[in-house]
Write a protein that holds these residues in place. Structure first.
Motif, PDB file in Angstrom:
ATOM      1  N   CYS A   1       0.834  -1.211   0.000  1.00 63.15           N
ATOM      2  CA  CYS A   1       0.000   0.000   0.000  1.00 63.15           C
ATOM      3  C   CYS A   1       0.866   1.258   0.000  1.00 63.15           C
ATOM      4  CB  CYS A   1      -0.904  -0.029   1.249  1.00 63.15           C
ATOM      5  SG  CYS A   1      -1.779   1.508   1.594  1.00 63.15           S
ATOM      6  N   TRP A   2       0.497   2.207  -0.860  1.00 60.38           N
ATOM      7  CA  TRP A   2       1.031   3.561  -0.787  1.00 60.38           C
ATOM      8  C   TRP A   2      -0.047   4.447  -0.165  1.00 60.38           C
ATOM      9  CZ3 TRP A   2       5.900   4.257  -1.120  1.00 60.38           C
ATOM     10  CH2 TRP A   2       6.705   3.689  -2.122  1.00 60.38           C
ATOM     11  N   ASP A   3       0.285   5.168   0.875  1.00 62.14           N
ATOM     12  CA  ASP A   3      -0.641   6.115   1.501  1.00 62.14           C
ATOM     13  C   ASP A   3       0.027   7.488   1.493  1.00 62.14           C
ATOM     14  OD1 ASP A   3      -1.944   7.758   3.565  1.00 62.14           O
ATOM     15  OD2 ASP A   3      -3.090   5.925   3.986  1.00 62.14           O
ATOM     16  N   ILE A   4      -0.518   8.400   0.693  1.00 61.29           N
ATOM     17  CA  ILE A   4       0.117   9.705   0.507  1.00 61.29           C
ATOM     18  C   ILE A   4       0.187  10.483   1.818  1.00 61.29           C
ATOM     19  CG2 ILE A   4      -0.173  11.964  -0.598  1.00 61.29           C
ATOM     20  CD1 ILE A   4      -1.073  10.565  -3.099  1.00 61.29           C
ATOM     21  N   ASP A   5      -0.858  10.411   2.633  1.00 62.70           N
ATOM     22  CA  ASP A   5      -0.824  11.126   3.913  1.00 62.70           C
ATOM     23  C   ASP A   5       0.313  10.603   4.791  1.00 62.70           C
ATOM     24  OD1 ASP A   5      -2.995  12.767   3.341  1.00 62.70           O
ATOM     25  OD2 ASP A   5      -4.454  11.313   4.092  1.00 62.70           O
ATOM     26  N   PHE A   6       0.509   9.290   4.789  1.00 67.47           N
ATOM     27  CA  PHE A   6       1.575   8.689   5.598  1.00 67.47           C
ATOM     28  C   PHE A   6       2.953   9.099   5.065  1.00 67.47           C
ATOM     29  CE2 PHE A   6       4.399   5.154   6.796  1.00 67.47           C
ATOM     30  CZ  PHE A   6       4.190   5.126   8.172  1.00 67.47           C
ATOM     31  N   ILE A   7       3.099   9.093   3.741  1.00 70.70           N
ATOM     32  CA  ILE A   7       4.377   9.497   3.135  1.00 70.70           C
ATOM     33  C   ILE A   7       4.680  10.949   3.463  1.00 70.70           C
ATOM     34  CG2 ILE A   7       5.538   9.939   0.926  1.00 70.70           C
ATOM     35  CD1 ILE A   7       4.030   7.481  -0.171  1.00 70.70           C
ATOM     36  N   ASN A   8       3.668  11.814   3.368  1.00 72.45           N
ATOM     37  CA  ASN A   8       3.869  13.233   3.684  1.00 72.45           C
ATOM     38  C   ASN A   8       4.256  13.428   5.148  1.00 72.45           C
ATOM     39  OD1 ASN A   8       3.227  13.887   1.064  1.00 72.45           O
ATOM     40  ND2 ASN A   8       1.118  14.482   1.507  1.00 72.45           N
ATOM     41  N   GLN A   9       3.662  12.612   6.003  1.00 72.31           N
ATOM     42  CA  GLN A   9       3.959  12.719   7.432  1.00 72.31           C
ATOM     43  C   GLN A   9       5.379  12.240   7.753  1.00 72.31           C
ATOM     44  OE1 GLN A   9       1.351  10.321   9.834  1.00 72.31           O
ATOM     45  NE2 GLN A   9       2.454  10.747  11.726  1.00 72.31           N
ATOM     46  N   GLN A  10       5.756  11.108   7.147  1.00 71.44           N
ATOM     47  CA  GLN A  10       7.051  10.500   7.452  1.00 71.44           C
ATOM     48  C   GLN A  10       8.187  11.050   6.601  1.00 71.44           C
ATOM     49  OE1 GLN A  10       7.492   8.282   9.996  1.00 71.44           O
ATOM     50  NE2 GLN A  10       5.319   8.627  10.471  1.00 71.44           N
ATOM     51  N   GLN A  11       7.828  11.694   5.479  1.00 71.90           N
ATOM     52  CA  GLN A  11       8.833  12.222   4.552  1.00 71.90           C
ATOM     53  C   GLN A  11       9.778  11.124   4.034  1.00 71.90           C
ATOM     54  OE1 GLN A  11       9.612  15.600   3.158  1.00 71.90           O
ATOM     55  NE2 GLN A  11       7.412  15.380   3.477  1.00 71.90           N
ATOM     56  N   GLN A  12       9.196   9.934   3.829  1.00 75.35           N
ATOM     57  CA  GLN A  12       9.957   8.820   3.287  1.00 75.35           C
ATOM     58  C   GLN A  12       9.057   7.988   2.372  1.00 75.35           C
ATOM     59  OE1 GLN A  12      12.798   6.589   5.891  1.00 75.35           O
ATOM     60  NE2 GLN A  12      11.756   7.688   7.549  1.00 75.35           N
ATOM     61  N   TRP A  13       9.691   7.340   1.381  1.00 77.45           N
ATOM     62  CA  TRP A  13       8.958   6.443   0.492  1.00 77.45           C
ATOM     63  C   TRP A  13       8.772   5.101   1.220  1.00 77.45           C
ATOM     64  CZ3 TRP A  13       6.757   7.833  -4.016  1.00 77.45           C
ATOM     65  CH2 TRP A  13       7.196   9.009  -4.632  1.00 77.45           C
ATOM     66  N   LEU A  14       7.760   5.009   2.044  1.00 77.87           N
ATOM     67  CA  LEU A  14       7.509   3.810   2.838  1.00 77.87           C
ATOM     68  C   LEU A  14       6.325   3.047   2.254  1.00 77.87           C
ATOM     69  CD1 LEU A  14       8.000   5.303   6.419  1.00 77.87           C
ATOM     70  CD2 LEU A  14       9.575   3.819   5.147  1.00 77.87           C
ATOM     71  N   LEU A  15       6.610   1.914   1.648  1.00 78.73           N
ATOM     72  CA  LEU A  15       5.593   1.053   1.054  1.00 78.73           C
ATOM     73  C   LEU A  15       5.101   0.088   2.124  1.00 78.73           C
ATOM     74  CD1 LEU A  15       4.126   0.183  -1.559  1.00 78.73           C
ATOM     75  CD2 LEU A  15       6.063  -1.329  -2.041  1.00 78.73           C
ATOM     76  N   LEU A  16       3.842   0.173   2.449  1.00 74.41           N
ATOM     77  CA  LEU A  16       3.299  -0.535   3.602  1.00 74.41           C
ATOM     78  C   LEU A  16       2.728  -1.901   3.228  1.00 74.41           C
ATOM     79  CD1 LEU A  16       1.287   2.460   5.109  1.00 74.41           C
ATOM     80  CD2 LEU A  16       3.579   1.713   5.766  1.00 74.41           C
ATOM     81  N   GLU A  17       2.898  -2.855   4.125  1.00 77.36           N
ATOM     82  CA  GLU A  17       2.181  -4.120   4.013  1.00 77.36           C
ATOM     83  C   GLU A  17       0.879  -3.944   4.786  1.00 77.36           C
ATOM     84  OE1 GLU A  17       2.675  -8.941   4.819  1.00 77.36           O
ATOM     85  OE2 GLU A  17       4.080  -7.529   5.708  1.00 77.36           O
ATOM     86  N   TYR A  18      -0.114  -3.411   4.098  1.00 74.10           N
ATOM     87  CA  TYR A  18      -1.320  -2.971   4.795  1.00 74.10           C
ATOM     88  C   TYR A  18      -2.525  -3.052   3.868  1.00 74.10           C
ATOM     89  CZ  TYR A  18      -4.720   0.313   6.816  1.00 74.10           C
ATOM     90  OH  TYR A  18      -5.858   0.889   7.312  1.00 74.10           O
ATOM     91  N   VAL A  19      -3.679  -3.437   4.429  1.00 70.66           N
ATOM     92  CA  VAL A  19      -4.961  -3.314   3.741  1.00 70.66           C
ATOM     93  C   VAL A  19      -5.970  -2.894   4.794  1.00 70.66           C
ATOM     94  CG1 VAL A  19      -5.562  -5.762   4.037  1.00 70.66           C
ATOM     95  CG2 VAL A  19      -6.638  -4.421   2.214  1.00 70.66           C
ATOM     96  N   SER A  20      -6.855  -1.981   4.444  1.00 77.82           N
ATOM     97  CA  SER A  20      -7.762  -1.387   5.427  1.00 77.82           C
ATOM     98  C   SER A  20      -8.812  -2.358   5.938  1.00 77.82           C
ATOM     99  CB  SER A  20      -8.452  -0.161   4.815  1.00 77.82           C
ATOM    100  OG  SER A  20      -9.215  -0.546   3.666  1.00 77.82           O
ATOM    101  N   ASP A  21      -9.124  -3.394   5.154  1.00 77.21           N
ATOM    102  CA  ASP A  21     -10.170  -4.340   5.544  1.00 77.21           C
ATOM    103  C   ASP A  21      -9.868  -5.691   4.898  1.00 77.21           C
ATOM    104  OD1 ASP A  21     -12.638  -5.813   5.799  1.00 77.21           O
ATOM    105  OD2 ASP A  21     -13.702  -3.916   6.093  1.00 77.21           O
ATOM    106  N   SER A  22      -9.920  -6.766   5.688  1.00 74.97           N
ATOM    107  CA  SER A  22      -9.625  -8.102   5.155  1.00 74.97           C
ATOM    108  C   SER A  22     -10.645  -8.542   4.112  1.00 74.97           C
ATOM    109  CB  SER A  22      -9.574  -9.121   6.295  1.00 74.97           C
ATOM    110  OG  SER A  22     -10.827  -9.175   6.973  1.00 74.97           O
ATOM    111  N   HIS A  23     -11.788  -7.860   4.066  1.00 76.71           N
ATOM    112  CA  HIS A  23     -12.797  -8.160   3.045  1.00 76.71           C
ATOM    113  C   HIS A  23     -12.195  -8.108   1.646  1.00 76.71           C
ATOM    114  CE1 HIS A  23     -16.215  -7.562   0.346  1.00 76.71           C
ATOM    115  NE2 HIS A  23     -15.736  -6.370   0.037  1.00 76.71           N
ATOM    116  N   PHE A  24     -11.291  -7.149   1.424  1.00 78.19           N
ATOM    117  CA  PHE A  24     -10.704  -6.988   0.097  1.00 78.19           C
ATOM    118  C   PHE A  24      -9.787  -8.162  -0.246  1.00 78.19           C
ATOM    119  CE2 PHE A  24     -11.481  -2.523   1.475  1.00 78.19           C
ATOM    120  CZ  PHE A  24     -12.498  -2.238   0.567  1.00 78.19           C
ATOM    121  N   GLU A  25      -9.095  -8.693   0.747  1.00 80.68           N
ATOM    122  CA  GLU A  25      -8.270  -9.876   0.520  1.00 80.68           C
ATOM    123  C   GLU A  25      -9.146 -11.082   0.169  1.00 80.68           C
ATOM    124  OE1 GLU A  25      -4.559 -10.054   3.267  1.00 80.68           O
ATOM    125  OE2 GLU A  25      -6.153  -9.122   4.460  1.00 80.68           O
ATOM    126  N   ASN A  26     -10.285 -11.188   0.829  1.00 78.26           N
ATOM    127  CA  ASN A  26     -11.176 -12.328   0.607  1.00 78.26           C
ATOM    128  C   ASN A  26     -11.755 -12.369  -0.806  1.00 78.26           C
ATOM    129  OD1 ASN A  26     -10.750 -13.046   3.279  1.00 78.26           O
ATOM    130  ND2 ASN A  26     -12.598 -12.023   4.024  1.00 78.26           N
TER     131      ASN A  26
END
Length: 355
Positions: A126-151
């Motif tokens: 996951c790329w989250d622009i708000d998170f990148i702006n906050q951290q000031q780093q290109w941090l690619l997250l292993e994240y999904v907001s809801d497991s429904h999407f994985e299912n």
């Protein structure tokens, strides 16, 4: 060898990722760019689903393509991950390694990709622009907001889901009760459905691909209206430098067509606006109804439509842009295209003026 002083000048994450948001996409061209990746991954079924929930609305594209393992997913999520000068498979609709990211960021602030490749575990990033702006780093997250999407990939042997959340360019901070924005949200998806039916009509007509948007089948719209009665007249196919194939079509006069059929076959912009060249790259439509500066739109030329098809080997010759929505013919064939345009316009004028 002469030595030079040098510094590593890494681009600022915040300014760079926000510049990726300004490539000039609209919702239709952005979604079409995402679908290009699905087609390149050999998907034959694509589901586009949008869900209204105010500021928490989301949209996703789910395909049954070959999917990716973790290494491939990280590469796919990395901006500029492919060398644009690298030779591509003839069926590869990509070029710059930017489309997924720039198309997505143009519409949303959170891009999540979940993928499943045969023989591998499901992976997500996951790329989250708000998170990148906050951290000031290109941090690619292993994240999904809801497991429904994985299912959603459970029943697929392989496939990929591209999820857009934080749709700030589409719904902003709208309340869930805002009926005006809700209606506009779904109306935009209707426009997208028509756009996809035109851009990918050759894939849909050949049954190589099925696309559904919110459960509705995307029907192909062939701009040459080959199913009209009487049928359009097809000119000879000519081949020019670089394997470029050109064929003109002359539509029948409007008076010979049932009025309801005439209204329903005008396409998104109507018969007059859709005259001109239709430029395809590997059967994917890039430019629709444009005389490319070689002619001007006139009433008596509105029956003329010209198909131009080139392969991805000629991308740089045609000055293909990242959005794959503009292309300019190389100088070596502009004169020939102008000649074909004059023939098609003359034939259109004969039918138009005779009637």
């Amino acid at each position: 060898m002469i030595e030079f002083k040098a510094e590593i000048a890494n681009p600022n994450p915040k300014s760079t990722i926000n510049s990726y948001r300004s490539f000039g996409y609209n919702l239709s061209t952005a979604i079409a760019d995402v679908l290009d990746n699905s087609i390149s991954a050999k998907a034959n079924n694509i589901e586009l689903v949008s869900k209204w929930n105010g500021a928490n609305s989301y949209l996703y594209v789910l395909d049954n393509g070959k999917g990716m393992n973790l290494e491939e997913l990280i590469i796919a999520m990395t901006p500029g991950s492919k060398d644009p000068e690298e030779e591509r498979n003839e069926n590869d609709l990509g070029r710059f390694g930017l489309g997924l990211k720039t198309a997505s960021f143009s519409q949303c602030k959170r891009l999540t990709v979940i993928s499943k490749k045969k023989g591998y575990n499901l992976v997500k990033r996951c790329w989250d622009i708000d998170f990148i702006n906050q951290q000031q780093q290109w941090l690619l997250l292993e994240y999904v907001s809801d497991s429904h999407f994985e299912n959603l990939l459970n029943d697929l042997e392989s496939g990929t889901l591209v999820l857009w959340e934080k749709l700030d360019r589409i719904v902003g901070n709208s309340e869930i009760e805002n009926e005006m924005v809700k209606n506009a949200f779904y109306q935009e998806l209707a426009i997208v459905r028509d756009h996809l039916g035109l851009v990918f009509h050759k894939f849909l007509e050949s049954n190589k691909l099925k696309i559904n948007t919110n459960g509705f089948k995307v029907e192909p719209y062939n701009p040459f209206l080959l199913n009209l009665n009487p049928k359009p007249r097809r000119g000879p196919t000519e081949e020019f430098d670089g394997g470029v194939e050109v064929t003109y079509f002359i539509l029948p006069h409007m008076s010979s067509i049932d009025n309801e059929v005439y209204l329903n076959t005008g396409g998104p912009l109507g018969w007059y606006s859709q005259q001109g060249f239709y430029i395809y790259r590997g059967d994917r439509l890039l430019v629709a109804g444009d005389w490319l500066g070689l002619e001007k739109k006139k009433e008596y030329s509105k029956l003329a439509r010209i198909e131009v098809n080139f392969s991805n080997y000629s991308d740089f010759d045609w000055q293909l842009d990242i959005k794959k929505s503009t292309a300019s013919p190389p100088l070596s064939i502009r004169r020939e295209l102008g000649r074909v345009a004059k023939i098609a316009i003359k034939e259109s004028a004969k039918i138009y003026n005779f009637r």
